[in-house]
Design a protein around this motif. Sequence first.
Motif, PDB file in Angstrom:
ATOM      1  N   LEU A 115       1.800 -22.427   9.993  1.00  0.00           N
ATOM      2  CA  LEU A 115       2.128 -21.006  10.074  1.00  0.00           C
ATOM      3  C   LEU A 115       3.630 -20.830  10.202  1.00  0.00           C
ATOM      4  O   LEU A 115       4.235 -21.281  11.172  1.00  0.00           O
ATOM      5  CB  LEU A 115       1.413 -20.377  11.270  1.00  0.00           C
ATOM      6  CG  LEU A 115      -0.119 -20.456  11.214  1.00  0.00           C
ATOM      7  CD1 LEU A 115      -0.730 -20.006  12.528  1.00  0.00           C
ATOM      8  CD2 LEU A 115      -0.638 -19.616  10.065  1.00  0.00           C
ATOM      9  N   LEU A 116       4.237 -20.195   9.222  1.00  0.00           N
ATOM     10  CA  LEU A 116       5.669 -19.945   9.241  1.00  0.00           C
ATOM     11  C   LEU A 116       5.977 -18.718  10.091  1.00  0.00           C
ATOM     12  O   LEU A 116       5.238 -17.729  10.060  1.00  0.00           O
ATOM     13  CB  LEU A 116       6.189 -19.720   7.823  1.00  0.00           C
ATOM     14  CG  LEU A 116       6.221 -20.944   6.903  1.00  0.00           C
ATOM     15  CD1 LEU A 116       6.600 -20.521   5.490  1.00  0.00           C
ATOM     16  CD2 LEU A 116       7.193 -21.978   7.420  1.00  0.00           C
ATOM     17  N   PRO A 117       7.081 -18.728  10.830  1.00  0.00           N
ATOM     18  CA  PRO A 117       7.441 -17.553  11.634  1.00  0.00           C
ATOM     19  C   PRO A 117       7.991 -16.405  10.794  1.00  0.00           C
ATOM     20  O   PRO A 117       8.059 -15.276  11.263  1.00  0.00           O
ATOM     21  CB  PRO A 117       8.502 -18.103  12.594  1.00  0.00           C
ATOM     22  CG  PRO A 117       9.105 -19.271  11.869  1.00  0.00           C
ATOM     23  CD  PRO A 117       7.986 -19.873  11.068  1.00  0.00           C
ATOM     24  N   LEU A 118       8.387 -16.674   9.553  1.00  0.00           N
ATOM     25  CA  LEU A 118       8.900 -15.618   8.694  1.00  0.00           C
ATOM     26  C   LEU A 118       7.796 -14.613   8.368  1.00  0.00           C
ATOM     27  O   LEU A 118       6.659 -15.004   8.099  1.00  0.00           O
ATOM     28  CB  LEU A 118       9.453 -16.202   7.395  1.00  0.00           C
ATOM     29  CG  LEU A 118      10.690 -17.090   7.502  1.00  0.00           C
ATOM     30  CD1 LEU A 118      11.010 -17.693   6.142  1.00  0.00           C
ATOM     31  CD2 LEU A 118      11.865 -16.299   8.027  1.00  0.00           C
ATOM     32  N   PRO A 119       8.119 -13.315   8.342  1.00  0.00           N
ATOM     33  CA  PRO A 119       7.069 -12.322   8.102  1.00  0.00           C
ATOM     34  C   PRO A 119       6.763 -12.118   6.621  1.00  0.00           C
ATOM     35  O   PRO A 119       7.621 -12.275   5.757  1.00  0.00           O
ATOM     36  CB  PRO A 119       7.663 -11.051   8.699  1.00  0.00           C
ATOM     37  CG  PRO A 119       9.139 -11.214   8.523  1.00  0.00           C
ATOM     38  CD  PRO A 119       9.406 -12.692   8.707  1.00  0.00           C
ATOM     39  N   ALA A 120       5.504 -11.785   6.363  1.00  0.00           N
ATOM     40  CA  ALA A 120       5.083 -11.235   5.081  1.00  0.00           C
ATOM     41  C   ALA A 120       4.757  -9.772   5.350  1.00  0.00           C
ATOM     42  O   ALA A 120       3.782  -9.457   6.036  1.00  0.00           O
ATOM     43  CB  ALA A 120       3.866 -11.975   4.547  1.00  0.00           C
ATOM     44  N   LEU A 121       5.596  -8.881   4.847  1.00  0.00           N
ATOM     45  CA  LEU A 121       5.489  -7.456   5.158  1.00  0.00           C
ATOM     46  C   LEU A 121       4.563  -6.778   4.158  1.00  0.00           C
ATOM     47  O   LEU A 121       4.860  -6.713   2.967  1.00  0.00           O
ATOM     48  CB  LEU A 121       6.873  -6.807   5.121  1.00  0.00           C
ATOM     49  CG  LEU A 121       6.921  -5.318   5.452  1.00  0.00           C
ATOM     50  CD1 LEU A 121       6.501  -5.074   6.907  1.00  0.00           C
ATOM     51  CD2 LEU A 121       8.334  -4.766   5.205  1.00  0.00           C
ATOM     52  N   SER A 122       3.443  -6.280   4.646  1.00  0.00           N
ATOM     53  CA  SER A 122       2.444  -5.661   3.781  1.00  0.00           C
ATOM     54  C   SER A 122       2.478  -4.146   3.912  1.00  0.00           C
ATOM     55  O   SER A 122       2.792  -3.595   4.972  1.00  0.00           O
ATOM     56  CB  SER A 122       1.046  -6.173   4.130  1.00  0.00           C
ATOM     57  OG  SER A 122       0.934  -7.537   3.835  1.00  0.00           O
ATOM     58  N   SER A 123       2.105  -3.489   2.842  1.00  0.00           N
ATOM     59  CA  SER A 123       2.040  -2.032   2.834  1.00  0.00           C
ATOM     60  C   SER A 123       0.855  -1.552   3.657  1.00  0.00           C
ATOM     61  O   SER A 123      -0.222  -2.179   3.665  1.00  0.00           O
ATOM     62  CB  SER A 123       1.915  -1.528   1.399  1.00  0.00           C
ATOM     63  OG  SER A 123       1.628  -0.146   1.376  1.00  0.00           O
ATOM     64  N   ALA A 124       1.041  -0.437   4.338  1.00  0.00           N
ATOM     65  CA  ALA A 124      -0.040   0.179   5.111  1.00  0.00           C
ATOM     66  C   ALA A 124      -0.823   1.190   4.285  1.00  0.00           C
ATOM     67  O   ALA A 124      -1.658   1.914   4.832  1.00  0.00           O
ATOM     68  CB  ALA A 124       0.539   0.866   6.354  1.00  0.00           C
ATOM     69  N   ARG A 125      -0.611   1.223   2.953  1.00  0.00           N
ATOM     70  CA  ARG A 125      -1.187   2.291   2.129  1.00  0.00           C
ATOM     71  C   ARG A 125      -2.713   2.321   2.191  1.00  0.00           C
ATOM     72  O   ARG A 125      -3.313   3.403   2.258  1.00  0.00           O
ATOM     73  CB  ARG A 125      -0.727   2.156   0.681  1.00  0.00           C
ATOM     74  CG  ARG A 125      -1.047   0.819   0.029  1.00  0.00           C
ATOM     75  CD  ARG A 125      -0.637   0.777  -1.432  1.00  0.00           C
ATOM     76  NE  ARG A 125      -0.936  -0.538  -2.001  1.00  0.00           N
ATOM     77  CZ  ARG A 125      -0.997  -0.781  -3.294  1.00  0.00           C
ATOM     78  NH1 ARG A 125      -0.768   0.209  -4.148  1.00  0.00           N
ATOM     79  NH2 ARG A 125      -1.269  -1.987  -3.738  1.00  0.00           N
ATOM     80  N   ASN A 126      -3.358   1.146   2.141  1.00  0.00           N
ATOM     81  CA  ASN A 126      -4.820   1.140   2.172  1.00  0.00           C
ATOM     82  C   ASN A 126      -5.351   1.586   3.528  1.00  0.00           C
ATOM     83  O   ASN A 126      -6.398   2.238   3.612  1.00  0.00           O
ATOM     84  CB  ASN A 126      -5.336  -0.258   1.843  1.00  0.00           C
ATOM     85  CG  ASN A 126      -5.075  -0.646   0.402  1.00  0.00           C
ATOM     86  OD1 ASN A 126      -5.033   0.217  -0.482  1.00  0.00           O
ATOM     87  ND2 ASN A 126      -4.882  -1.935   0.146  1.00  0.00           N
ATOM     88  N   TRP A 127      -4.640   1.219   4.596  1.00  0.00           N
ATOM     89  CA  TRP A 127      -5.050   1.646   5.923  1.00  0.00           C
ATOM     90  C   TRP A 127      -4.903   3.163   6.080  1.00  0.00           C
ATOM     91  O   TRP A 127      -5.770   3.822   6.654  1.00  0.00           O
ATOM     92  CB  TRP A 127      -4.201   0.941   6.983  1.00  0.00           C
ATOM     93  CG  TRP A 127      -4.332  -0.548   6.945  1.00  0.00           C
ATOM     94  CD1 TRP A 127      -3.733  -1.407   6.077  1.00  0.00           C
ATOM     95  CD2 TRP A 127      -5.133  -1.352   7.804  1.00  0.00           C
ATOM     96  NE1 TRP A 127      -4.093  -2.703   6.343  1.00  0.00           N
ATOM     97  CE2 TRP A 127      -4.956  -2.708   7.400  1.00  0.00           C
ATOM     98  CE3 TRP A 127      -5.963  -1.081   8.891  1.00  0.00           C
ATOM     99  CZ2 TRP A 127      -5.592  -3.765   8.037  1.00  0.00           C
ATOM    100  CZ3 TRP A 127      -6.592  -2.129   9.537  1.00  0.00           C
ATOM    101  CH2 TRP A 127      -6.403  -3.451   9.103  1.00  0.00           C
ATOM    102  N   GLU A 128      -3.805   3.681   5.552  1.00  0.00           N
ATOM    103  CA  GLU A 128      -3.570   5.112   5.672  1.00  0.00           C
ATOM    104  C   GLU A 128      -4.531   5.915   4.799  1.00  0.00           C
ATOM    105  O   GLU A 128      -4.990   6.994   5.187  1.00  0.00           O
ATOM    106  CB  GLU A 128      -2.124   5.440   5.278  1.00  0.00           C
ATOM    107  CG  GLU A 128      -1.075   4.798   6.159  1.00  0.00           C
ATOM    108  CD  GLU A 128      -1.073   5.370   7.569  1.00  0.00           C
ATOM    109  OE1 GLU A 128      -1.630   6.470   7.756  1.00  0.00           O
ATOM    110  OE2 GLU A 128      -0.525   4.728   8.479  1.00  0.00           O
ATOM    111  N   ARG A 129      -4.843   5.395   3.628  1.00  0.00           N
ATOM    112  CA  ARG A 129      -5.697   6.138   2.702  1.00  0.00           C
ATOM    113  C   ARG A 129      -7.126   6.262   3.248  1.00  0.00           C
ATOM    114  O   ARG A 129      -7.738   7.324   3.177  1.00  0.00           O
ATOM    115  CB  ARG A 129      -5.713   5.435   1.348  1.00  0.00           C
ATOM    116  CG  ARG A 129      -6.558   6.139   0.298  1.00  0.00           C
ATOM    117  CD  ARG A 129      -6.286   5.619  -1.102  1.00  0.00           C
ATOM    118  NE  ARG A 129      -6.484   4.174  -1.184  1.00  0.00           N
ATOM    119  CZ  ARG A 129      -5.558   3.329  -1.632  1.00  0.00           C
ATOM    120  NH1 ARG A 129      -4.384   3.785  -2.029  1.00  0.00           N
ATOM    121  NH2 ARG A 129      -5.806   2.038  -1.692  1.00  0.00           N
TER     122      ARG A 129
END
Length: 454
Positions: free
Chosen positions: A398-412
């Motif tokens: 597990l790398l400490p670097l982030p993978a930034l995902s969109s919240a669009r599906n959560w918001e929709r």
Amino acid sequence: MAVESGRERLTVFSRLPLPGQSKTRLIPALGADGAARLQQAMSLRAITLACLCARRRPGLEARLALSGPLERATDCFGRLLPVEAQASGDLGERMAASFRAGLEAGASRQLIIGSDIPGLSVERLQQALDALQDKELVLGPARDGGYYLIGLGRELPPALFHSMPWGGPEVLGLTLARAAEAGLSCRLLPTLDDVDEAADLGHWRRARRQAPALSPDDGVSVILPVLNEAERIPAQVRRLFAEGADEVIVADGGSEDGSVQAAAEAGARVIHTPPGRAVQMNHAAREARHPLLLFLHADTRLAEGWRDPLFAALSGAGGGERVVAGAFRFKVDGRGLRYRLMEWLVALRCRLLRLPYGDQGLFCRHEVFFRVGGFPETPLMEDYLLVKRLRREGRIHLLPLPALSSARNWERAGFWRVFLAHRLVLIGHALGVPLPRLARLRRRLLRGPERKSA
């Protein structure tokens, strides 16, 4: 007759992993299917070694020579190496034809290796090629009396392979005697064990968890499963190339919004596949040309500088096991405490269970991905199921670097509705509920169409 200095060629001799036709002496111990899977796994390792050697040695051309129907080669081994059919005849006739073809193509130093030597390494291949600069013949003795590697730095003497008792314990001795009669200068490499009998299986078990170390020069193929992402895909592709991707493969599952053209114009290789994220990613993996695969969603952005840490992770070992796969730290671009709670829960799950999945940028060795059969082509949870398979092969980093995902599906669909749907799917799977039924439940909970891709 010696050959003028020129290109080098390395050919992996193997066969398709067909049950009942592969590793037949191991069928009593493993069964027909198990022997075929072993053939595939050992071939993938030899292919990986040849690929890495070619990347680290300018001027070396590596190839895969198969017996069996070539139309199945990509499904079994991918496209790390170009594939050709072996000639007809016994092993000697097939190797002789390969050496002649290489000579005609301008290769002055040639190696042929088998696929069933767990102890073979990139360094050993380099040693053999270096030896051909001042020797005409190089042999890698196998402990059973044959050899796992043969290299020539000149034309093939006609008698070297003629009427050889292939498979017998006298092959190496006869080859050396004939080489001496032909006046060939010879170098012997260290003796290694091959895997032919049930008693040899321990050699493979010890080797399979010690995958070859990868370096950033070896290359990474980034795979994006896509459905109607025309607005996002161009920037994603360009960003990935700018940050270190060697190739970006967009697996389109039937977009109707211009995604295909947008991806191609941004520089991606676009392949057309049936819909379904697992299907799309498996098709793309078969087309990948690099020994490291990175699976990413179209709306997930990696932190800058991700390439070197990714390769560093795959060059390390933990608990005696070589790292075979990994993922990035989960992060969402949504605002609010609920998203931070979700990130914390995912981090806890990854820390305790070493079970990353979802929008975390899963990366994996090409060899291991094919060895475990790729993504299960299920209607959902394909990444979760793949990671569980990978954990049986080695360590997940597990790398400490982030993978930034969109919240669009959560918001929709609504944050808590999505959160509940995910939890119920996991609980249902743990209780043995069939995945198609869970997919229908998830669709009803989210009140939308069943998911088709990333």
